[in-house]
Design an enzyme around this catalytic site. Structure first.
Site, PDB file in Angstrom:
ATOM      1  CD  GLN A 102      -5.102  68.432  44.534  1.00  0.00           C
ATOM      2  OE1 GLN A 102      -4.122  68.339  45.252  1.00  0.00           O
ATOM      3  NE2 GLN A 102      -5.004  68.559  43.225  1.00  0.00           N
TER       4      GLN A 102
ATOM      5  CG  ASP B 191     -11.727  77.872  45.049  1.00  0.00           C
ATOM      6  OD1 ASP B 191     -12.624  77.053  44.749  1.00  0.00           O
ATOM      7  OD2 ASP B 191     -10.735  78.086  44.316  1.00  0.00           O
TER       8      ASP B 191
ATOM      9  CG  HIS C 288      -7.084  68.957  50.009  1.00  0.00           C
ATOM     10  ND1 HIS C 288      -6.095  69.408  49.150  1.00  0.00           N
ATOM     11  CD2 HIS C 288      -6.847  67.623  50.174  1.00  0.00           C
ATOM     12  CE1 HIS C 288      -5.299  68.390  48.812  1.00  0.00           C
ATOM     13  NE2 HIS C 288      -5.737  67.302  49.407  1.00  0.00           N
TER      14      HIS C 288
ATOM     15  CB  CYS D 238     -15.667  72.103  67.364  1.00  0.00           C
ATOM     16  SG  CYS D 238     -15.116  71.996  69.073  1.00  0.00           S
TER      17      CYS D 238
ATOM     18  CB  CYS E 220     -17.176  75.121  69.337  1.00  0.00           C
ATOM     19  SG  CYS E 220     -18.405  73.825  69.257  1.00  0.00           S
TER      20      CYS E 220
ATOM     21  CG  ASN F 187       0.010  72.325  35.201  1.00  0.00           C
ATOM     22  OD1 ASN F 187       0.646  73.365  35.189  1.00  0.00           O
ATOM     23  ND2 ASN F 187      -0.328  71.706  36.311  1.00  0.00           N
TER      24      ASN F 187
HETATM   25  C1  BJW Z   1      -2.247  76.519  35.909  1.00  0.00           C
HETATM   26  C2  BJW Z   1      -2.645  77.823  35.780  1.00  0.00           C
HETATM   27  C3  BJW Z   1      -3.571  78.072  34.785  1.00  0.00           C
HETATM   28  C4  BJW Z   1      -1.204  77.759  37.435  1.00  0.00           C
HETATM   29  N1  BJW Z   1      -3.984  77.068  34.023  1.00  0.00           N
HETATM   30  N2  BJW Z   1      -2.613  75.494  35.186  1.00  0.00           N
HETATM   31  C5  BJW Z   1       3.012  59.816  50.207  1.00  0.00           C
HETATM   32  C6  BJW Z   1       4.317  60.160  49.867  1.00  0.00           C
HETATM   33  C7  BJW Z   1       4.909  61.322  50.383  1.00  0.00           C
HETATM   34  C8  BJW Z   1       4.203  62.154  51.259  1.00  0.00           C
HETATM   35  C9  BJW Z   1       2.924  61.796  51.587  1.00  0.00           C
HETATM   36  C10 BJW Z   1       2.347  60.650  51.072  1.00  0.00           C
HETATM   37  N3  BJW Z   1       1.071  60.577  51.542  1.00  0.00           N
HETATM   38  C11 BJW Z   1       0.850  61.630  52.341  1.00  0.00           C
HETATM   39  C12 BJW Z   1       1.962  62.397  52.391  1.00  0.00           C
HETATM   40  C13 BJW Z   1       2.139  63.659  53.166  1.00  0.00           C
HETATM   41  C14 BJW Z   1       1.461  64.840  52.537  1.00  0.00           C
HETATM   42  C15 BJW Z   1       2.101  65.127  51.170  1.00  0.00           C
HETATM   43  O1  BJW Z   1       1.585  64.843  50.127  1.00  0.00           O
HETATM   44  N4  BJW Z   1       3.276  65.751  51.189  1.00  0.00           N
HETATM   45  C16 BJW Z   1       3.984  66.090  49.944  1.00  0.00           C
HETATM   46  C17 BJW Z   1       4.100  67.601  49.834  1.00  0.00           C
HETATM   47  C18 BJW Z   1       5.274  65.364  49.904  1.00  0.00           C
HETATM   48  N5  BJW Z   1       0.018  64.613  52.370  1.00  0.00           N
HETATM   49  C19 BJW Z   1      -0.803  64.764  53.375  1.00  0.00           C
HETATM   50  O2  BJW Z   1      -0.388  65.086  54.480  1.00  0.00           O
HETATM   51  C20 BJW Z   1      -2.269  64.498  53.125  1.00  0.00           C
HETATM   52  N6  BJW Z   1      -2.732  63.621  54.132  1.00  0.00           N
HETATM   53  C21 BJW Z   1      -2.618  62.280  54.052  1.00  0.00           C
HETATM   54  O3  BJW Z   1      -2.314  61.703  53.032  1.00  0.00           O
HETATM   55  O4  BJW Z   1      -2.898  61.633  55.237  1.00  0.00           O
HETATM   56  C22 BJW Z   1      -2.373  60.329  55.440  1.00  0.00           C
HETATM   57  C23 BJW Z   1      -0.853  60.423  55.635  1.00  0.00           C
HETATM   58  C24 BJW Z   1      -0.311  61.462  56.378  1.00  0.00           C
HETATM   59  C25 BJW Z   1       1.081  61.563  56.535  1.00  0.00           C
HETATM   60  C26 BJW Z   1       1.933  60.639  55.922  1.00  0.00           C
HETATM   61  C27 BJW Z   1       1.378  59.609  55.168  1.00  0.00           C
HETATM   62  C28 BJW Z   1      -0.039  59.501  55.020  1.00  0.00           C
HETATM   63  C29 BJW Z   1      -3.077  65.776  53.280  1.00  0.00           C
HETATM   64  C30 BJW Z   1      -2.725  66.806  52.264  1.00  0.00           C
HETATM   65  C31 BJW Z   1      -3.525  68.094  52.556  1.00  0.00           C
HETATM   66  C32 BJW Z   1      -3.087  69.237  51.653  1.00  0.00           C
HETATM   67  N7  BJW Z   1      -3.620  70.452  52.182  1.00  0.00           N
HETATM   68  C33 BJW Z   1      -3.461  71.677  51.399  1.00  0.00           C
HETATM   69  C34 BJW Z   1      -4.084  72.853  52.225  1.00  0.00           C
HETATM   70  C35 BJW Z   1      -5.613  72.766  52.167  1.00  0.00           C
HETATM   71  C36 BJW Z   1      -6.243  73.867  52.918  1.00  0.00           C
HETATM   72  C37 BJW Z   1      -5.945  75.224  52.327  1.00  0.00           C
HETATM   73  O5  BJW Z   1      -6.115  75.465  51.125  1.00  0.00           O
HETATM   74  O6  BJW Z   1      -5.581  76.077  53.101  1.00  0.00           O
HETATM   75  O7  BJW Z   1      -4.126  71.560  50.147  1.00  0.00           O
HETATM   76  S1  BJW Z   1      -1.778  72.049  50.953  1.00  0.00           S
HETATM   77  C38 BJW Z   1      -2.155  72.692  49.368  1.00  0.00           C
HETATM   78  O8  BJW Z   1      -1.611  71.843  48.331  1.00  0.00           O
HETATM   79  C39 BJW Z   1      -3.675  72.598  49.239  1.00  0.00           C
HETATM   80  C40 BJW Z   1      -3.843  72.160  47.811  1.00  0.00           C
HETATM   81  O9  BJW Z   1      -5.111  71.584  47.618  1.00  0.00           O
HETATM   82  C41 BJW Z   1      -2.698  71.200  47.645  1.00  0.00           C
HETATM   83  C42 BJW Z   1      -2.324  70.935  46.216  1.00  0.00           C
HETATM   84  O10 BJW Z   1      -1.893  72.091  45.577  1.00  0.00           O
HETATM   85  P1  BJW Z   1      -2.246  72.327  44.037  1.00  0.00           P
HETATM   86  O11 BJW Z   1      -3.688  72.471  43.882  1.00  0.00           O
HETATM   87  O12 BJW Z   1      -1.564  71.289  43.222  1.00  0.00           O
HETATM   88  O13 BJW Z   1      -1.606  73.780  43.811  1.00  0.00           O
HETATM   89  P2  BJW Z   1      -0.123  74.192  43.404  1.00  0.00           P
HETATM   90  O14 BJW Z   1       0.023  75.632  43.737  1.00  0.00           O
HETATM   91  O15 BJW Z   1       0.880  73.285  43.973  1.00  0.00           O
HETATM   92  O16 BJW Z   1      -0.058  73.993  41.837  1.00  0.00           O
HETATM   93  C43 BJW Z   1      -0.788  74.799  40.951  1.00  0.00           C
HETATM   94  C44 BJW Z   1      -0.610  74.231  39.559  1.00  0.00           C
HETATM   95  O17 BJW Z   1      -1.426  74.931  38.672  1.00  0.00           O
HETATM   96  C45 BJW Z   1       0.832  74.337  39.018  1.00  0.00           C
HETATM   97  O18 BJW Z   1       1.210  73.090  38.462  1.00  0.00           O
HETATM   98  C46 BJW Z   1       0.733  75.407  37.938  1.00  0.00           C
HETATM   99  O19 BJW Z   1       1.616  75.170  36.835  1.00  0.00           O
HETATM  100  C47 BJW Z   1      -0.698  75.265  37.501  1.00  0.00           C
HETATM  101  N8  BJW Z   1      -1.307  76.487  37.005  1.00  0.00           N
HETATM  102  N9  BJW Z   1      -1.985  78.587  36.740  1.00  0.00           N
HETATM  103  C48 BJW Z   1      -3.509  75.805  34.230  1.00  0.00           C
HETATM  104  N10 BJW Z   1      -4.020  79.328  34.555  1.00  0.00           N
HETATM  105 ZN    ZN Z   2     -17.165  72.029  70.069  1.00  0.00          ZN
END
Ligand code: BJW
Ligand code: ZN
Length: 252
Positions: A107, A110, A125, A133, A153, A219
């Site tokens: 996800q 970086d 992601h 664009c 663009c 985790n």
């Molecule tokens: C350690 C540690 C160490 C710390 N060792 N561990 C179904 C149900 C409900 C909602 C939805 C659904 N389907 C879609 C949705 C909507 C939405 C969603 O999921 N919302 C929820 C929040 C409820 N999803 C979307 O919109 C997705 N699109 C989609 O499905 O399209 C179709 C659709 C749309 C709308 C409705 C229905 C269907 C797209 C999601 C895109 C996410 N984008 C981001 C930004 C990317 C660009 C950027 O980086 O700028 O992606 S948001 C952000 O969260 C980023 C990450 O990849 C993502 C996940 O975060 P991650 O990696 O889990 O990080 P953290 O910080 O949350 O957790 C870190 C973890 O590490 C923690 O657990 C710590 O304990 C642990 N940790 N240090 C081991 N040393």
């Molecule tokens: Zn363009």
């Protein structure tokens, strides 16, 4: 059994599963890059100025205030330009090298897995070092830090955006197809450093498990899926992942 005995037993079990597996899928989130110095999204470190990172990673934020969103991504580019892959990223390269069929779903945007040497990386992601664009769809790599505002663009002149997937946007169809094909066939899946709240990535572990995989979570903290998965290992990725990949004969 004490907690440390339980961890040692689970580590030995997972190490053996990884040794025997022919097909492995790894899913990573921000936690794997935390020890490289990259802030995670949720919890401490999820703030930039007074904004929550997750509030800026949306198409609405970009439509409302593209300059602010570009400042946020330029800040993150600056952070990422100076960080290096850590031992957890590197251990996954070792795992890939010895596994006949291996894929790393991340996800993270970086690029640290590729920097470590991972080859079979699927970026769910997108990637922060690419721009796209919205008008003509052209994608290009742009490693400038910072990108001067407003970035245009080359083909049509419209303002480009980071080539990442924001909330409410669909993941690339081909990427999803590849991911689910691998998830449906793997023997073992390892889910590392993700909070398990963002869909569809959050459900991928259950999908693999329902299709017969042995699913392991690494985790710092329990997640909504910890109890459902076969094994939940609590600790730092930089500590646990290298130990999971080392040879069984070595001490854990
Ligand atoms: C350690 C540690 C160490 C710390 N060792 N561990 C179904 C149900 C409900 C909602 C939805 C659904 N389907 C879609 C949705 C909507 C939405 C969603 O999921 N919302 C929820 C929040 C409820 N999803 C979307 O919109 C997705 N699109 C989609 O499905 O399209 C179709 C659709 C749309 C709308 C409705 C229905 C269907 C797209 C999601 C895109 C996410 N984008 C981001 C930004 C990317 C660009 C950027 O980086 O700028 O992606 S948001 C952000 O969260 C980023 C990450 O990849 C993502 C996940 O975060 P991650 O990696 O889990 O990080 P953290 O910080 O949350 O957790 C870190 C973890 O590490 C923690 O657990 C710590 O304990 C642990 N940790 N240090 C081991 N040393
Ligand atoms: Zn363009």
């Amino acid at each position: 059994m004490s907690r440390s005995d339980q961890l040692a037993e689970n580590m030995a079990l997972v190490r053996e599963k990884l040794r025997q597996a022919r097909r492995i899928v790894v899913l990573t989130g921000a936690g794997i890059s935390a020890e490289s110095g990259v802030p995670t999204f949720r919890g401490a470190g999820g703030l930039w100025r007074e904004y929550r990172a997750t509030d800026l990673a949306t198409p609405e934020a970009f439509a409302r205030n593209p300059r602010l969103v570009w400042e946020f991504y330029n800040y993150r580019r600056e952070v990422l330009a100076s960080v290096k892959p850590n031992v957890a990223h590197k251990a996954l390269v070792t795992l890939e090298n010895r596994t006949p069929d291996f894929v790393l779903l991340t996800q993270n945007i970086d690029g640290l897995h590729q920097a470590a040497g991972s080859r079979a990386v699927v970026e769910l992601h997108g990637n922060i070092w690419w721009v796209r664009c919205p008008q003509c769809g052209r994608r290009s790599e742009d490693r400038r830090v910072p990108i001067p505002y407003p970035p245009h663009c080359d083909a049509c002149g419209a303002m480009v955006r980071p080539d990442v997937v924001w909330f409410g946007e669909s993941l690339d169809a081909h990427v999803l197809q590849t991911a689910y094909a691998k998830l449906g066939q793997c023997d073992v899946m390892v889910v590392i450093g993700t909070s398990g709240v963002v869909q569809p990535a959050a459900s991928m572990g259950l999908y693999a498990q329902e299709h017969g995989a042995f699913v392991v979570e690494v985790n710092l903290e329990p997640t909504p899926y910890s109890r459902a998965f076969n094994v939940s290992l609590l600790g730092k990725a930089g500590d646990l992942v290298p130990r999971l990949v080392q040879d069984s004969g070595e001490p854990s």
